[in-house]
Design a protein around this motif. Structure first.
Motif, PDB file in Angstrom:
ATOM      1  N   SER A  34       0.845  -1.201   0.071  1.00  0.00           N
ATOM      2  CA  SER A  34      -0.126   0.026  -0.039  1.00  0.00           C
ATOM      3  C   SER A  34       0.848   1.443  -0.087  1.00  0.00           C
ATOM      4  N   ILE A  35       1.983   1.304   0.767  1.00  0.00           N
ATOM      5  CA  ILE A  35       3.020   2.320   0.592  1.00  0.00           C
ATOM      6  C   ILE A  35       3.532   2.673  -0.599  1.00  0.00           C
ATOM      7  N   VAL A  60      -0.706  15.364  -2.358  1.00  0.00           N
ATOM      8  CA  VAL A  60      -0.958  16.532  -2.631  1.00  0.00           C
ATOM      9  C   VAL A  60      -2.459  16.714  -3.075  1.00  0.00           C
ATOM     10  N   LEU A  61      -3.064  15.797  -3.924  1.00  0.00           N
ATOM     11  CA  LEU A  61      -4.498  15.866  -4.380  1.00  0.00           C
ATOM     12  C   LEU A  61      -5.337  15.287  -3.036  1.00  0.00           C
ATOM     13  N   LEU A  62      -5.020  14.658  -2.088  1.00  0.00           N
ATOM     14  CA  LEU A  62      -5.712  14.105  -1.156  1.00  0.00           C
ATOM     15  C   LEU A  62      -6.041  15.433  -0.131  1.00  0.00           C
ATOM     16  N   PHE A  63      -4.960  16.144   0.088  1.00  0.00           N
ATOM     17  CA  PHE A  63      -5.180  17.214   1.081  1.00  0.00           C
ATOM     18  C   PHE A  63      -5.740  18.540   0.308  1.00  0.00           C
ATOM     19  N   HIS A  64      -6.252  18.465  -0.879  1.00  0.00           N
ATOM     20  CA  HIS A  64      -7.057  19.504  -1.358  1.00  0.00           C
ATOM     21  C   HIS A  64      -8.490  18.750  -1.840  1.00  0.00           C
ATOM     22  N   ASP A  65      -8.347  17.788  -1.360  1.00  0.00           N
ATOM     23  CA  ASP A  65      -9.741  17.138  -1.879  1.00  0.00           C
ATOM     24  C   ASP A  65     -10.762  17.337  -0.502  1.00  0.00           C
ATOM     25  N   PRO A  66     -11.751  17.981  -0.706  1.00  0.00           N
ATOM     26  CA  PRO A  66     -13.008  18.407   0.313  1.00  0.00           C
ATOM     27  C   PRO A  66     -13.590  17.268   1.036  1.00  0.00           C
ATOM     28  N   VAL A 272      -2.297   7.347   5.005  1.00  0.00           N
ATOM     29  CA  VAL A 272      -2.661   8.632   5.870  1.00  0.00           C
ATOM     30  C   VAL A 272      -3.341   8.067   7.191  1.00  0.00           C
ATOM     31  N   LEU A 273      -4.279   7.192   6.805  1.00  0.00           N
ATOM     32  CA  LEU A 273      -5.008   6.246   8.007  1.00  0.00           C
ATOM     33  C   LEU A 273      -4.157   5.746   8.985  1.00  0.00           C
ATOM     34  N   LEU A 274      -3.124   5.203   8.574  1.00  0.00           N
ATOM     35  CA  LEU A 274      -1.930   4.475   9.405  1.00  0.00           C
ATOM     36  C   LEU A 274      -1.393   5.498  10.191  1.00  0.00           C
ATOM     37  N   ILE A 275      -1.143   6.290   9.480  1.00  0.00           N
ATOM     38  CA  ILE A 275      -0.124   7.541  10.263  1.00  0.00           C
ATOM     39  C   ILE A 275      -0.795   8.056  11.275  1.00  0.00           C
ATOM     40  N   CYS A 276      -2.099   8.221  11.127  1.00  0.00           N
ATOM     41  CA  CYS A 276      -3.110   8.844  12.085  1.00  0.00           C
ATOM     42  C   CYS A 276      -2.966   7.992  13.454  1.00  0.00           C
ATOM     43  N   VAL A 277      -3.246   6.476  13.044  1.00  0.00           N
ATOM     44  CA  VAL A 277      -3.351   5.725  14.012  1.00  0.00           C
ATOM     45  C   VAL A 277      -2.075   5.503  14.892  1.00  0.00           C
TER      46      VAL A 277
END
Length: 294
Positions: A34-35, A60-66, A272-277
């Protein structure tokens, strides 16, 4: 002695082998893949020849995705389910642990929603929270509330409604764990507190809570990790709507991977989910040294 040590070592590896292989094949390898895929633009239907390296473009697209940002914020709001569930469960556990009649019956009643199929629970809740003909809104109208909330059909209430249902289904598990923790506390401590004239509130905060801190830590860690994995109840109740008001990260990942067929983009969501957890879990492990009593 050496032969015995070798045979014991081999036996140990044989016993842990299936678990280690399962962990490697079903967890570690998929995480690594996945990484790697998160840095690509790829769809599963394209085959391996369709993989294109795009670097950090997906992030980059992810953190501009509302929609993703909404899902991320919803997940952090959803974490509030964990302390609410734990507080409710510990209070019920303290009450039930006393000399009450039909103690086992209460345990079963509270545990039933947890072991019930979440799909069945969600379907029942769809009927209960129906905006026009549901029993809950009919009751509210009967007591004089002319315009009750639309609940699951209202962007302002959909997430809160799901959180309430999740608290209700999760109390039973937390309750059983807390009851087990309460029964391991020595009775001598409460008897000594009674001799000193301590009331129930003092005993709860000075004896019960500190000695239940390992149990609380376990439920806190597993509860927060579980709150980031919520998926099935979202699919059945709201499908992420209305207007993405109840969308969560795992649900958004599912949409991108299996509906929009953006495997690389979905992999970026999973990273991103893995990093948050990982960050939240590490914070809890470092913080527990100050409040957990072993």
């Amino acid at each position: 002695m050496k032969k015995n040590n070798v045979s014991e070592t081999i036996t140990g590896y044989i016993f842990i082998g299936p678990l280690a292989i399962g962990l490697l094949v079903l967890t570690l390898i998929p995480i690594i893949i996945s990484i790697l895929l998160s840095f690509t633009s790829w769809s599963l239907v394209q085959g391996l020849h369709g993989i294109q390296f795009v670097g950090l473009k997906n992030f980059v697209l992810l953190f501009h995705d509302p929609v993703f940002l909404k899902s991320l914020s919803n997940n952090f709001i959803f974490i509030l389910v964990v302390p609410v569930t734990m507080i409710s469960a510990i209070l019920l556990a303290v009450i039930i642990n006393k000399n009450v009649y039909w103690k086992d019956l209460f345990k079963v009643i509270y545990f039933m929603p947890y072991i019930s199929s979440i799909v069945a629970v969600a379907i029942v809740c769809q009927v209960l929270f129906h905006p026009e003909y549901g029993p809950i809104n009919e009751t509210l109208k009967a007591i004089g509330i002319a315009n009750p909330p639309k609940w699951l059909a209202d962007p302002q209430f959909s997430l809160l409604t799901i959180m309430g249902i999740t608290v209700w289904t999760g109390i039973g598990y937390n309750l059983i764990i807390y009851l087990a923790g309460l029964q391991s506390i020595p009775k001598d401590l409460y008897e000594a507190a009674d001799i000193d004239g301590a009331n129930s509130v003092v005993k709860f905060f000075k004896i019960t809570l500190p000695l239940l801190s390992p149990t609380t830590f376990f439920l806190l860690v597993t509860g927060i990790i579980g709150s980031f994995k919520v998926f099935d109840i979202i699919v059945v109740l709201t499908g992420g709507g209305p207007s993405d008001s109840s969308s969560m990260m795992v649900f958004y990942l599912y949409q991108q991977a299996f509906i929009n067929l953006k495997t690389g983009y979905a992999s970026a969501v999973s990273v991103v989910l893995l990093i948050c957890v990982l960050i939240i879990t590490l914070i809890q492990f470092f913080a527990q040294k100050k409040w957990v009593n072993y």
